[in-house]
Design an enzyme around this catalytic site. Structure first.
Site, PDB file in Angstrom:
ATOM      1  N   GLU A  40      -4.670  -2.188  11.172  1.00 26.63           N
ATOM      2  CA  GLU A  40      -3.986  -1.565  10.026  1.00 26.63           C
ATOM      3  C   GLU A  40      -3.669  -0.114  10.360  1.00 26.63           C
ATOM      4  O   GLU A  40      -4.555   0.663  10.740  1.00 26.63           O
ATOM      5  CB  GLU A  40      -4.815  -1.638   8.740  1.00 26.63           C
ATOM      6  CG  GLU A  40      -4.065  -0.938   7.602  1.00 26.63           C
ATOM      7  CD  GLU A  40      -4.449  -1.346   6.198  1.00 26.63           C
ATOM      8  OE1 GLU A  40      -4.978  -2.457   6.011  1.00 26.63           O
ATOM      9  OE2 GLU A  40      -4.207  -0.537   5.280  1.00 26.63           O
ATOM     10  N   GLU A  65      -5.857   6.031  11.109  1.00 29.47           N
ATOM     11  CA  GLU A  65      -5.448   6.969  10.048  1.00 29.47           C
ATOM     12  C   GLU A  65      -5.582   8.378  10.614  1.00 29.47           C
ATOM     13  O   GLU A  65      -6.406   8.612  11.506  1.00 29.47           O
ATOM     14  CB  GLU A  65      -6.336   6.751   8.806  1.00 29.47           C
ATOM     15  CG  GLU A  65      -6.082   7.618   7.587  1.00 29.47           C
ATOM     16  CD  GLU A  65      -4.635   7.662   7.116  1.00 29.47           C
ATOM     17  OE1 GLU A  65      -4.019   8.710   7.365  1.00 29.47           O
ATOM     18  OE2 GLU A  65      -4.128   6.694   6.529  1.00 29.47           O
ATOM     19  N   ASP A  92      -3.155   9.444  15.778  1.00 29.54           N
ATOM     20  CA  ASP A  92      -1.753   9.120  15.523  1.00 29.54           C
ATOM     21  C   ASP A  92      -1.481   7.722  16.094  1.00 29.54           C
ATOM     22  O   ASP A  92      -1.729   7.467  17.283  1.00 29.54           O
ATOM     23  CB  ASP A  92      -0.879  10.169  16.222  1.00 29.54           C
ATOM     24  CG  ASP A  92       0.600   9.947  15.956  1.00 29.54           C
ATOM     25  OD1 ASP A  92       1.054   8.789  15.988  1.00 29.54           O
ATOM     26  OD2 ASP A  92       1.298  10.940  15.725  1.00 29.54           O
ATOM     27  N   ASP A 115       4.465   6.336   4.843  1.00 29.72           N
ATOM     28  CA  ASP A 115       5.061   7.504   4.167  1.00 29.72           C
ATOM     29  C   ASP A 115       6.570   7.311   4.057  1.00 29.72           C
ATOM     30  O   ASP A 115       7.245   7.113   5.074  1.00 29.72           O
ATOM     31  CB  ASP A 115       4.758   8.783   4.953  1.00 29.72           C
ATOM     32  CG  ASP A 115       3.289   9.174   4.826  1.00 29.72           C
ATOM     33  OD1 ASP A 115       2.745   9.103   3.715  1.00 29.72           O
ATOM     34  OD2 ASP A 115       2.691   9.542   5.857  1.00 29.72           O
ATOM     35  N   LYS A 119      13.795  11.985   1.382  1.00 25.37           N
ATOM     36  CA  LYS A 119      14.957  12.875   1.551  1.00 25.37           C
ATOM     37  C   LYS A 119      15.667  12.568   2.871  1.00 25.37           C
ATOM     38  O   LYS A 119      15.002  12.417   3.903  1.00 25.37           O
ATOM     39  CB  LYS A 119      14.501  14.337   1.555  1.00 25.37           C
ATOM     40  CG  LYS A 119      14.026  14.800   0.194  1.00 25.37           C
ATOM     41  CD  LYS A 119      13.699  16.266   0.214  1.00 25.37           C
ATOM     42  CE  LYS A 119      13.150  16.661  -1.142  1.00 25.37           C
ATOM     43  NZ  LYS A 119      12.341  17.849  -1.123  1.00 25.37           N
ATOM     44  N   ASP A 151       7.366   0.494  -1.249  1.00 23.28           N
ATOM     45  CA  ASP A 151       8.028   0.584  -2.561  1.00 23.28           C
ATOM     46  C   ASP A 151       9.258   1.475  -2.476  1.00 23.28           C
ATOM     47  O   ASP A 151       9.800   1.860  -3.501  1.00 23.28           O
ATOM     48  CB  ASP A 151       7.055   1.117  -3.620  1.00 23.28           C
ATOM     49  CG  ASP A 151       6.681   2.570  -3.374  1.00 23.28           C
ATOM     50  OD1 ASP A 151       6.770   3.024  -2.208  1.00 23.28           O
ATOM     51  OD2 ASP A 151       6.307   3.268  -4.337  1.00 23.28           O
ATOM     52  N   PHE A 190      -1.552   3.678  -3.020  1.00 26.19           N
ATOM     53  CA  PHE A 190      -0.143   4.063  -3.030  1.00 26.19           C
ATOM     54  C   PHE A 190       0.705   3.024  -3.761  1.00 26.19           C
ATOM     55  O   PHE A 190       1.689   3.366  -4.424  1.00 26.19           O
ATOM     56  CB  PHE A 190       0.351   4.261  -1.593  1.00 26.19           C
ATOM     57  CG  PHE A 190       1.518   5.212  -1.527  1.00 26.19           C
ATOM     58  CD1 PHE A 190       1.316   6.585  -1.571  1.00 26.19           C
ATOM     59  CD2 PHE A 190       2.816   4.745  -1.448  1.00 26.19           C
ATOM     60  CE1 PHE A 190       2.382   7.469  -1.534  1.00 26.19           C
ATOM     61  CE2 PHE A 190       3.893   5.616  -1.404  1.00 26.19           C
ATOM     62  CZ  PHE A 190       3.674   6.974  -1.444  1.00 26.19           C
ATOM     63  N   GLU A 191       0.281   1.762  -3.682  1.00 30.44           N
ATOM     64  CA  GLU A 191       1.022   0.731  -4.427  1.00 30.44           C
ATOM     65  C   GLU A 191       0.867   0.953  -5.937  1.00 30.44           C
ATOM     66  O   GLU A 191       1.824   0.784  -6.692  1.00 30.44           O
ATOM     67  CB  GLU A 191       0.508  -0.660  -4.044  1.00 30.44           C
ATOM     68  CG  GLU A 191       1.257  -1.748  -4.797  1.00 30.44           C
ATOM     69  CD  GLU A 191       0.873  -3.146  -4.367  1.00 30.44           C
ATOM     70  OE1 GLU A 191      -0.079  -3.292  -3.595  1.00 30.44           O
ATOM     71  OE2 GLU A 191       1.541  -4.084  -4.816  1.00 30.44           O
TER      72      GLU A 191
HETATM   73  C1  LIG Z   1       1.811   6.719   1.785  1.00 29.19           C
HETATM   74  S1  LIG Z   1       0.251   6.661   2.512  1.00 29.19           S
HETATM   75  C2  LIG Z   1      -0.280   4.974   2.189  1.00 29.19           C
HETATM   76  C3  LIG Z   1      -1.753   4.801   2.372  1.00 29.19           C
HETATM   77  C4  LIG Z   1      -2.278   3.401   2.064  1.00 29.19           C
HETATM   78  N1  LIG Z   1      -1.812   2.430   3.026  1.00 29.19           N
HETATM   79  C5  LIG Z   1      -1.930   2.986   0.658  1.00 29.19           C
HETATM   80  O1  LIG Z   1      -1.103   2.078   0.503  1.00 29.19           O
HETATM   81  O2  LIG Z   1      -2.497   3.568  -0.274  1.00 29.19           O
HETATM   82  C6  LIG Z   1       0.625   6.599   4.248  1.00 29.19           C
HETATM   83  C7  LIG Z   1      -0.573   6.840   5.120  1.00 29.19           C
HETATM   84  O3  LIG Z   1      -0.199   6.739   6.480  1.00 29.19           O
HETATM   85  C8  LIG Z   1      -0.882   7.724   7.215  1.00 29.19           C
HETATM   86  N2  LIG Z   1      -0.100   7.993   8.434  1.00 29.19           N
HETATM   87  C9  LIG Z   1       1.107   8.565   8.498  1.00 29.19           C
HETATM   88  N3  LIG Z   1       1.534   8.646   9.772  1.00 29.19           N
HETATM   89  C10 LIG Z   1       0.547   8.121  10.531  1.00 29.19           C
HETATM   90  C11 LIG Z   1       0.392   7.948  11.935  1.00 29.19           C
HETATM   91  N4  LIG Z   1       1.339   8.339  12.804  1.00 29.19           N
HETATM   92  N5  LIG Z   1      -0.754   7.378  12.385  1.00 29.19           N
HETATM   93  C12 LIG Z   1      -1.715   6.984  11.505  1.00 29.19           C
HETATM   94  N6  LIG Z   1      -1.619   7.127  10.166  1.00 29.19           N
HETATM   95  C13 LIG Z   1      -0.501   7.691   9.688  1.00 29.19           C
HETATM   96  C14 LIG Z   1      -0.950   8.917   6.275  1.00 29.19           C
HETATM   97  O4  LIG Z   1      -1.983   9.821   6.604  1.00 29.19           O
HETATM   98  C15 LIG Z   1      -1.171   8.238   4.940  1.00 29.19           C
HETATM   99  O5  LIG Z   1      -2.549   8.093   4.634  1.00 29.19           O
END
Ligand SMILES: C[S@@+](CC[C@H](N)C(=O)[O-])C[C@H]1O[C@@H](n2cnc3c(N)ncnc32)[C@H](O)[C@@H]1O
Length: 213
Positions: A40, A65, A92, A115, A119, A151, A190-191
């Site tokens: 994940e 994460e 990352d 994410d 924009k 979403d 986030f959902e």
């Molecule tokens: C919009 S949030 C959604 C989190 C979770 N999956 C949820 O649905 O609640 C996106 C997540 O992806 C993580 N993220 C963004 N870019 C990433 C990357 N390159 N590697 C690992 N995690 C990343 C962010 O830190 C953030 O916690």
């Protein structure tokens, strides 16, 4: 970050954490057993990942994460649920895919609510782009699944178009469209935000072609 999350990053890292490096990971060594592996990416606070791992003890789960409070939160859940099938990396995703995840080792890769960067001038920051998909596809076993939920309407369509145009992947939904929500995908933080805002939630489900297809 709460005090408990900061403490978890120190005291529970040895049990669940995997330090990033440049050496390829060996899933059997990491989990001390051979079992199907789910990756994940971007688990957020990890509530849904911990619940999935708890509900599915015969499967190994590796979570990536970059947000340390979220990682601390997941470590606390993992301890509370006494999980033995979960490992976590603070890294990352692109780097770990490039350097450490072996080819053809994943039964499923899941990315729930990446994410959205809505924009136009920020959309180049979106995670799911052509290079990322090419990399990720090679990490799936033949027949392994790629499951994305979002979403964000235009992101959903751009992901669907990108994956439908990827020759190694087969759309699992009728008519090459969006998929019904699989029962194993639990509600994420986030959902919940998406529902509150009245956004449509879309699941995108593909499988890597088998060797003979
Ligand atoms: C919009 S949030 C959604 C989190 C979770 N999956 C949820 O649905 O609640 C996106 C997540 O992806 C993580 N993220 C963004 N870019 C990433 C990357 N390159 N590697 C690992 N995690 C990343 C962010 O830190 C953030 O916690």
């Amino acid at each position: 970050m709460t005090h408990a999350q900061r403490r978890a990053l120190t005291t529970l890292w040895g049990r669940f954490g995997v330090d990033a490096s440049t050496a390829p990971l060996d899933p059997a060594t990491l989990f001390e057993r051979r079992a199907p592996l789910v990756l994940e990416i971007g688990f957020g606070d990890g509530e849904s990942l911990a619940a999935m791992a708890s509900a599915d003890p015969m499967v190994n789960y590796l979570g990536l994460e970059v947000h340390r409070p979220g990682i601390g939160h997941l470590l606390l859940r993992a301890e509370a649920l006494a999980l033995t099938n979960l490992r976590v990396m603070c890294v990352d995703a692109l780097e770990v895919l490039e350097r450490q995840i072996p080819d053809e080792c994943l039964d499923r890769a899941q990315i729930f609510f990446p994410d959205p960067w809505p924009k136009a001038r920020h959309q180049k920051r979106r995670l799911i782009q052509s290079y990322f998909v090419t990399l990720l596809v090679h990490k799936l076993k033949p027949g392994g699944q790629l499951h994305i939920a979002t979403d964000c309407e235009d992101y959903a369509h751009s992901i669907l178009n990108l994956l439908n145009a990827t020759p190694e992947l087969v759309n699992q939904a009728e008519g090459n469209g969006f998929a019904p929500r699989p029962v194993y995908r639990l509600l994420t933080r986030f959902e919940q935000r998406g529902w509150r805002l009245g956004h449509a939630i879309r699941d995108i489900l593909f499988a890597r072609r088998g060797r003979t297809e």
